[in-house]
Structure formats: structure tokens, C-alpha cells
Write a protein that holds these residues in place. Structure first.
Motif, PDB file in Angstrom:
ATOM      1  N   SER A  42       0.800  -1.291   0.030  1.00 40.66           N
ATOM      2  CA  SER A  42       0.012   0.070  -0.089  1.00 40.66           C
ATOM      3  C   SER A  42       0.927   1.256   0.128  1.00 40.66           C
ATOM      4  CB  SER A  42      -0.942   0.097   1.328  1.00 40.66           C
ATOM      5  OG  SER A  42      -0.123  -0.008   2.520  1.00 40.66           O
ATOM      6  N   LYS A  43       1.903   1.140   0.365  1.00 43.45           N
ATOM      7  CA  LYS A  43       2.863   2.233   0.361  1.00 43.45           C
ATOM      8  C   LYS A  43       4.069   2.367  -0.439  1.00 43.45           C
ATOM      9  CE  LYS A  43       1.057   4.033   4.349  1.00 43.45           C
ATOM     10  NZ  LYS A  43       0.353   5.005   4.091  1.00 43.45           N
ATOM     11  N   ALA A  44       4.387   1.306  -1.439  1.00 43.56           N
ATOM     12  CA  ALA A  44       5.260   1.038  -2.434  1.00 43.56           C
ATOM     13  C   ALA A  44       5.173   2.187  -3.386  1.00 43.56           C
ATOM     14  CB  ALA A  44       5.221  -0.224  -3.018  1.00 43.56           C
ATOM     15  N   GLY A  45       3.986   2.434  -3.928  1.00 42.23           N
ATOM     16  CA  GLY A  45       4.160   3.776  -4.818  1.00 42.23           C
ATOM     17  C   GLY A  45       4.476   4.889  -4.482  1.00 42.23           C
ATOM     18  N   PHE A  46       4.368   5.263  -3.311  1.00 44.89           N
ATOM     19  CA  PHE A  46       4.672   6.587  -2.564  1.00 44.89           C
ATOM     20  C   PHE A  46       6.180   6.504  -2.375  1.00 44.89           C
ATOM     21  CE2 PHE A  46       6.005   8.684   1.443  1.00 44.89           C
ATOM     22  CZ  PHE A  46       5.524   9.950   1.015  1.00 44.89           C
ATOM     23  N   VAL A  47       6.583   5.367  -1.795  1.00 51.73           N
ATOM     24  CA  VAL A  47       8.281   5.340  -1.537  1.00 51.73           C
ATOM     25  C   VAL A  47       8.911   5.403  -2.789  1.00 51.73           C
ATOM     26  CG1 VAL A  47      10.049   3.799  -0.417  1.00 51.73           C
ATOM     27  CG2 VAL A  47       7.874   4.200   0.575  1.00 51.73           C
ATOM     28  N   MET A  48       8.474   4.570  -3.883  1.00 54.53           N
ATOM     29  CA  MET A  48       9.015   4.526  -5.310  1.00 54.53           C
ATOM     30  C   MET A  48       9.013   5.949  -5.776  1.00 54.53           C
ATOM     31  SD  MET A  48      10.648   1.471  -5.666  1.00 54.53           S
ATOM     32  CE  MET A  48      10.931   1.552  -7.547  1.00 54.53           C
ATOM     33  N   LEU A  95      14.845  11.562  -6.596  1.00 52.38           N
ATOM     34  CA  LEU A  95      16.375  11.630  -6.298  1.00 52.38           C
ATOM     35  C   LEU A  95      17.105  11.416  -7.476  1.00 52.38           C
ATOM     36  CD1 LEU A  95      16.094  10.070  -2.671  1.00 52.38           C
ATOM     37  CD2 LEU A  95      15.825  12.700  -3.210  1.00 52.38           C
ATOM     38  N   PRO A  96      17.971  12.341  -7.684  1.00 53.01           N
ATOM     39  CA  PRO A  96      18.837  12.116  -8.997  1.00 53.01           C
ATOM     40  C   PRO A  96      20.125  11.093  -8.746  1.00 53.01           C
ATOM     41  CG  PRO A  96      19.258  14.163  -7.890  1.00 53.01           C
ATOM     42  CD  PRO A  96      18.214  13.831  -7.292  1.00 53.01           C
TER      43      PRO A  96
END
Length: 68
Positions: free
Chosen positions: A10-16, A22-23
């Protein structure tokens, strides 16, 4: 450096999304199969270290074949 994270689906999309912004970070998701293979290989390596240190008894090859 490589890091493997275990994130709730449920949080994977947010973290990815955060990581990909981040460059200096290259982030790509693993399939469930890939994650399982990496986990199993890591477990096997840890077992080998314990066997070499004498903290875990090695299995006989015949016993390993019987398990298969």
C-alpha cells in the motif's frame, strides 16, 4: 551501495515515487519471484557462514538429495 527495502504494497508507490525523484538514486521494483530468490540466496549464504564458523552442522549430500 545497494539496498533492498521491504515496503508494504500500500505504500510502495509512494516510496518509489520519492526515490525516483532523487537524481542520485536508481530505483526499480523487483517481482515477487526475484525478491524470493534474493531472500533465499541470502539465507543460504548466511547458513554457509555459520557452517564455516562451526555454529551450524553441515548436511550430508545424500540427505540433501532425499529432501529434493
Amino acid at each position: 551501495m545497494k539496498v533492498m527495502l521491504d515496503i508494504k504494497d500500500s505504500k510502495a508507490g509512494f516510496v518509489m515515487g520519492l526515490l525516483q525523484r532523487l537524481p542520485f538514486v536508481k530505483a526499480k521494483p523487483l517481482s515477487k519471484f526475484q525478491a524470493k530468490v534474493l531472500e533465499d540466496v541470502g539465507d543460504a549464504v548466511n547458513e554457509m557462514h555459520l557452517i564455516k564458523k562451526g555454529r551450524l552442522a553441515a548436511k550430508d549430500a545424500e540427505d540433501l538429495f532425499r529432501e529434493l
